[in-house]
Design an enzyme around this catalytic site. Structure first.
Site, PDB file in Angstrom:
ATOM      1  CG  LEU A 183      88.260  10.967 -48.793  1.00 46.80           C
ATOM      2  CD1 LEU A 183      89.190  11.854 -49.612  1.00 46.80           C
ATOM      3  CD2 LEU A 183      88.383  11.302 -47.324  1.00 46.80           C
ATOM      4  CG  ASP A 184      81.320  12.602 -47.078  1.00 49.26           C
ATOM      5  OD1 ASP A 184      81.220  11.383 -46.835  1.00 49.26           O
ATOM      6  OD2 ASP A 184      81.110  13.494 -46.237  1.00 49.26           O
ATOM      7  CB  ALA A 185      80.590  12.738 -53.751  1.00 46.74           C
ATOM      8  CB  THR A 190      85.173  15.201 -48.377  1.00 49.56           C
ATOM      9  OG1 THR A 190      84.032  15.572 -47.604  1.00 49.56           O
ATOM     10  CG2 THR A 190      86.427  15.388 -47.532  1.00 49.56           C
TER      11      THR A 190
END
Length: 309
Positions: A139-141, A143
């Site tokens: 997951l993006d940092a 998100t």
């Protein structure tokens, strides 16, 4: 010692700026090309050039491409706010908080899921690159939400394959600007790095196959809450696809969101949450589903919208 390349400037690049020519020839960003020129890693006919020099067909280029810097190793320390949803000998499922990357990368000095697990005394699989042990998806940092990490080698290979073959069910909720038309649909558009080289991704012809299914849960006056199912898992996929439809995630300033709306809703990042993850357990074959509640910042934004009617 870097990778050495020597070649003549092709006719088609006659008169181009050197940094642009290098970007075309090697697939670098213009910024990366300019850095190589500034560090003396580019010679034109044996001489040190400037990035704004124009190149001539047949001129001889000598380019040294330095090896990429090694990714840092995870720092084993507990990550505040990261909760364990489930754990056994094969897998650990976490709810990831804001500001935490999946694993260390060049340029990321903040906390990581792997570091947090190691810091909490959890074993993770040693498969994969050392700095991303056990990571089968990311997951993006910024998100938040559900993420599974492999603890056994068996789980690592099983889950890697499951994500690759799309037998995993990944569900997200996203708050996007405006109203979707149609209310339910599929975005099938290839994604790759944005040509600017600034860290963004974009819909690019010839990019990687990327498919996003969305359905409107609730429409507010200025925004819509969507249920999203990902068929593929490209970097920034939901953010790129929503921006391409002119409905960026609220708060996602990197992809063109309205900063005024973000400020009014108190959102300092993209409103995007991995709400559930389902997969076949690598050892038992049981179909398992894990869910994660909205964190405080996202829930608060929805309350403001609901109060506005």
């Amino acid at each position: 010692m870097g990778d050495q390349r020597s070649l003549p400037v092709p006719d088609g690049l006659e008169g181009e700026r050197l940094d642009a020519a290098l970007a075309r020839l090697f697939g670098f960003s213009r910024t990366r090309a300019a850095e190589l020129i500034a560090s003396g890693d580019v010679l034109v006919d044996g001489a040190v050039p400037a990035k704004s020099d124009r190149v001539h067909a047949g001129a001889w280029l000598d380019v040294t491409i330095p090896p990429p810097p090694a990714a840092p190793m995870p720092v084993a320390e507990p990550v505040p706010g990261m909760t364990i949803l489930y754990e056994d000998d094969d897998v650990v499922v976490v709810s990831k908080p804001i500001g935490v990357a999946a694993h260390p990368t060049v340029g990321w000095t903040g906390p990581t899921v792997i570091g947090g697990l190691l810091g909490g005394g959890h074993r993770v699989s040693t498969s994969g690159a050392a700095e991303r042990q056990g990571i089968v998806h990311r997951l993006d940092a910024n998100t938040t939400g559900v993420m599974v990490v492999a603890k056994s080698e068996r789980a690592y290979s099983h889950l890697k394959r499951a994500f690759k073959e799309r037998t995993v069910d990944k569900r997200y909720h996203a708050l996007v600007q405006g109203h979707m038309d149609p209310l339910r649909g599929t975005v099938d558009a290839p994604i790759d790095r944005h040509p600017s080289g600034d860290g963004r991704f974009a819909v690019v012809a010839g990019g990687k196959d990327s498919v996003t299914h969305y359905d409107t849960i609730e429409a507010f006056r200025a925004a819509s809450l969507l249920d999203i199912k990902l068929e593929t898992g490209r970097t920034h996929q939901i953010r790129v696809h929503m921006a391409a439809l002119r409905h960026p995630c609220v708060g996602d300033l990197l992809y063109g969101a309205d900063p005024t709306l973000a400020a009014r809703l108190g959102v300092g990042r993209q409103w995007l949450h991995a709400v559930s993850l389902s997969f076949e357990h690598p050892a038992t074959g049981e179909w398992m589903t894990f869910t994660s509640d909205y964190p405080a910042d996202l829930a608060h934004a929805l309350e403001i919208l609901a109060d506005e009617g």
